[in-house]
Design a protein around this motif. Structure first.
Motif, short mmCIF file in Angstrom:
data_model
loop_
_atom_site.label_atom_id
_atom_site.label_comp_id
_atom_site.label_asym_id
_atom_site.label_seq_id
_atom_site.Cartn_x
_atom_site.Cartn_y
_atom_site.Cartn_z
N ASN A 93 13.05 -3.27 39.01
CA ASN A 93 12.94 -2.02 39.75
C ASN A 93 13.31 -0.88 38.80
O ASN A 93 14.48 -0.68 38.50
N ALA A 95 13.32 2.42 39.08
CA ALA A 95 14.13 3.51 39.63
C ALA A 95 15.59 3.09 39.74
O ALA A 95 16.50 3.86 39.40
N LEU A 98 17.12 2.92 36.15
CA LEU A 98 17.44 4.24 35.61
C LEU A 98 18.62 4.88 36.34
O LEU A 98 19.45 5.54 35.72
N ALA A 99 18.71 4.67 37.65
CA ALA A 99 19.83 5.24 38.40
C ALA A 99 21.15 4.65 37.94
O ALA A 99 22.12 5.38 37.69
N GLU A 117 11.11 -1.53 30.60
CA GLU A 117 9.97 -1.28 31.48
C GLU A 117 8.82 -2.24 31.23
O GLU A 117 7.93 -2.36 32.07
#
Length: 169
Positions: A93, A95, A98-99, A117
């Motif tokens: 995932n 997102a 990165l969070a 990625e």
């Protein structure tokens, strides 16, 4: 499908933006943008830090995919096909990555997204699926991901201002 699947497929631009026609463009853009943040001077440290995680994820995905295909076949079990199983265990995932990297990691963790990625691209799941069922591998999918990555890596390292410009993206 929705009640009006072609509602926003008005022309080339809106069709590429709102339908599945533009997904490959978006994937290439994400590859390019994230690769611009990879600094070749820090690549050894990033690979040392993230490389083992990526290698373990690839190895486990491959082993579990082979076992799934061997025991349940391509049709799978309980409505879960081999392709959906392999996609589920091999994906990432972006997102969420990165969070967590921005909140709890350092610059190298965020910069390592260019490497991580690769795991969230469809070509990675298809590579594992092809290896699991012992069929021929379509290498063009992998090369189509590597070309924007390499291009972004080169441009981002030739001009650090471009890398800083693309960093928020």
């Amino acid at each position: 499908y929705t009640f009006a699947p072609d509602l926003l497929d008005v022309g080339a631009v809106s069709g590429a933006f709102f339908t599945k026609k533009g997904i490959n463009y978006m994937l290439g853009l994400i590859c390019f943008l994230s690769a611009t943040s990879l600094d070749l001077r820090n690549i050894k440290k990033i690979i040392r830090k993230q490389g083992s995680i990526l290698l373990i994820k690839f190895t486990l995905s491959l082993i579990l995919g082979i076992l799934f295909v061997r025991f349940f076949g391509l049709d799978g079990i309980f409505g879960i096909s081999a392709l959906s199983f392999i996609t589920g265990i091999s994906s990432l995932n972006p997102a969420l990555y990165l969070a967590f990297a921005q909140d709890y990691g350092d610059e190298d963790d965020v910069a390592a997204f260019g490497l991580a990625e690769i795991l969230c691209m469809p070509a990675f799941s298809i590579l594992i699926f092809s290896l699991s069922k012992s069929s021929s591998i379509d290498w063009t999918l992998l090369f189509s991901i590597l070309i924007p990555l390499i291009f972004g890596l080169i441009i981002g390292n030739l001009d650090r201002q471009i890398a800083e410009f693309f960093y928020p993206a």
